[in-house]
Enzyme design. Structure first.
Site, PDB file in Angstrom:
ATOM      1  N   ASP A 181     -19.873 -14.681   4.275  1.00  0.00           N
ATOM      2  CA  ASP A 181     -19.201 -15.826   3.518  1.00  0.00           C
ATOM      3  C   ASP A 181     -17.740 -15.258   3.109  1.00  0.00           C
ATOM      4  OD1 ASP A 181     -19.311 -18.137   1.041  1.00  0.00           O
ATOM      5  OD2 ASP A 181     -17.992 -16.142   0.104  1.00  0.00           O
ATOM      6  N   TYR A 189      -8.745 -15.476   1.682  1.00  0.00           N
ATOM      7  CA  TYR A 189      -9.264 -13.731   2.766  1.00  0.00           C
ATOM      8  C   TYR A 189      -8.606 -13.483   3.733  1.00  0.00           C
ATOM      9  CZ  TYR A 189     -13.331 -15.080  -1.128  1.00  0.00           C
ATOM     10  OH  TYR A 189     -14.718 -15.828  -1.411  1.00  0.00           O
ATOM     11  N   LYS A 237     -13.759 -21.118   3.505  1.00  0.00           N
ATOM     12  CA  LYS A 237     -13.745 -22.009   2.524  1.00  0.00           C
ATOM     13  C   LYS A 237     -12.098 -22.462   2.214  1.00  0.00           C
ATOM     14  CE  LYS A 237     -16.085 -18.987  -0.629  1.00  0.00           C
ATOM     15  NZ  LYS A 237     -15.585 -17.253  -0.050  1.00  0.00           N
ATOM     16  N   HIS A 263     -12.537 -24.893  -2.051  1.00  0.00           N
ATOM     17  CA  HIS A 263     -12.573 -23.525  -2.871  1.00  0.00           C
ATOM     18  C   HIS A 263     -12.368 -23.288  -4.267  1.00  0.00           C
ATOM     19  CE1 HIS A 263     -11.504 -18.744  -1.761  1.00  0.00           C
ATOM     20  NE2 HIS A 263     -12.315 -19.386  -3.097  1.00  0.00           N
ATOM     21  N   LYS A 272     -20.160  -7.499  -2.194  1.00  0.00           N
ATOM     22  CA  LYS A 272     -19.591  -7.052  -1.229  1.00  0.00           C
ATOM     23  C   LYS A 272     -19.359  -5.253  -1.007  1.00  0.00           C
ATOM     24  CE  LYS A 272     -15.610  -7.786  -4.116  1.00  0.00           C
ATOM     25  NZ  LYS A 272     -14.707  -7.040  -3.638  1.00  0.00           N
ATOM     26  N   SER A 273     -19.171  -4.692  -0.353  1.00  0.00           N
ATOM     27  CA  SER A 273     -18.607  -3.380  -0.311  1.00  0.00           C
ATOM     28  C   SER A 273     -18.269  -3.407   0.722  1.00  0.00           C
ATOM     29  CB  SER A 273     -19.256  -2.205  -0.774  1.00  0.00           C
ATOM     30  OG  SER A 273     -19.720  -0.612  -0.874  1.00  0.00           O
ATOM     31  N   ARG A 319     -23.316   2.314   0.863  1.00  0.00           N
ATOM     32  CA  ARG A 319     -23.526   0.643  -0.761  1.00  0.00           C
ATOM     33  C   ARG A 319     -23.909  -0.312  -0.153  1.00  0.00           C
ATOM     34  NH1 ARG A 319     -21.894   0.257  -5.433  1.00  0.00           N
ATOM     35  NH2 ARG A 319     -21.739   2.519  -5.768  1.00  0.00           N
ATOM     36  N   ASN A 337     -27.422  -2.467  -0.959  1.00  0.00           N
ATOM     37  CA  ASN A 337     -27.380  -3.922  -1.552  1.00  0.00           C
ATOM     38  C   ASN A 337     -28.419  -4.899  -0.790  1.00  0.00           C
ATOM     39  OD1 ASN A 337     -25.452  -3.676  -3.426  1.00  0.00           O
ATOM     40  ND2 ASN A 337     -24.096  -4.058  -1.931  1.00  0.00           N
TER      41      ASN A 337
END
Length: 265
Positions: A29, A34, A59, A92, A216-217, A222, A226
């Site tokens: 995503d 971003y 988006k 968005h 997110k990471s 991590r 997740n």
């Protein structure tokens, strides 16, 4: 279960996304805002995984709601991804106080992309019930998804219920409340009972509610953690205990979609 790339710097993004793909994630995503769409495309190509097995979402940026601007922005997204289609493209933010409040024209433009086959699916993000109803009333076309802030402290129940009643899939951003859940005693107690972390329990709560999530990471450990949420199940009592953490509007961390109007310079 998807992988979010918000605030992952472009210089690191391709490597981090590659790590997520290696961990098993197949849904990425991103967003024009971003500024790492190009790195998403690079990571997918470098992964060796067949493109058809990876679901990519992006988006539309807030400054591109006018139809011609949206068309140019979408073409640029495909160019940065290095692809001739995207799996899901969404608005968005509705920006109801901008563009004379007309997000319907923007939605109609996204429907063009779907009709052309350049977007396999189209949806929205941060849309309230009134915004969704307006789209449906004026176009007869409902979004495939609505990506909203959603976590144990802000369960956004009115929007969730409307989407569920109308067959609109719920995608949750900020699924662990920007890390706030990590110190929650109730969640930690449940986590201890399963030998999991509070974050894993929270992500599992989302999954059992049928929500699509984007933890997110940038840390490999991590990222793997997740993804490791499918070997246990929360009991009805545990689900209810997490449901009871809802603070309503007081639990919201992000902007309110009814008033948010930021357009990048």
């Amino acid at each position: 279960l998807g992988f979010g790339v918000y605030q992952i710097e472009p210089e690191n993004a391709a490597e981090v996304i590659g790590t997520a793909l290696e961990a098993g994630f197949r849904h990425i995503d991103t967003a024009e805002m971003y500024q790492n769409e190009q790195q998403v495309g690079e990571a997918v190509k470098n992964s060796g995984i067949n493109r058809s097995q990876i679901h990519i979402t992006s988006k539309l940026n807030n400054g591109h709601h006018e139809p011609e601007a949206a068309r140019r922005a979408f073409a640029e997204t495909l160019e940065k991804l290095g692809d001739d289609y995207i799996d899901l493209f969404i608005i968005h933010w509705p920006l109801p106080t901008k563009y004379d409040g007309d997000f319907v024209q923007t939605w109609n433009t996204l429907l063009e992309f779907k009709k052309e086959g350049r977007a396999r699916s189209v949806g929205v993000s941060n849309f309230q019930v009134s915004h969704l109803q307006k789209l449906m009333d004026e176009t007869g076309e409902k979004p495939s998804v609505n990506q909203i802030e959603l976590h144990p402290y802000f369960q956004n129940r009115e929007v969730v219920q409307f989407c569920q009643d109308n067959g609109i899939a719920i995608e949750a951003w900020s699924p662990i409340a920007q890390g706030d859940v990590l110190e929650d005693a109730a969640l930690q107690s449940i986590a201890d009972a399963h030998g999991k972390s509070a974050a894993q329990v929270t992500l599992r709560w989302h999954i059992q509610h049928g929500f699509i999530i984007f933890p997110k990471s940038s840390t490999p450990e991590r990222i793997a953690e997740n993804f490791d949420i499918f070997d246990f199940e929360l009991s009805p009592d545990e689900m209810s205990a997490i449901d009871a953490l809802d603070k309503g509007e007081a639990g919201r961390n992000g902007p309110n979609p009814d008033t948010f109007d930021m357009i990048p310079a």
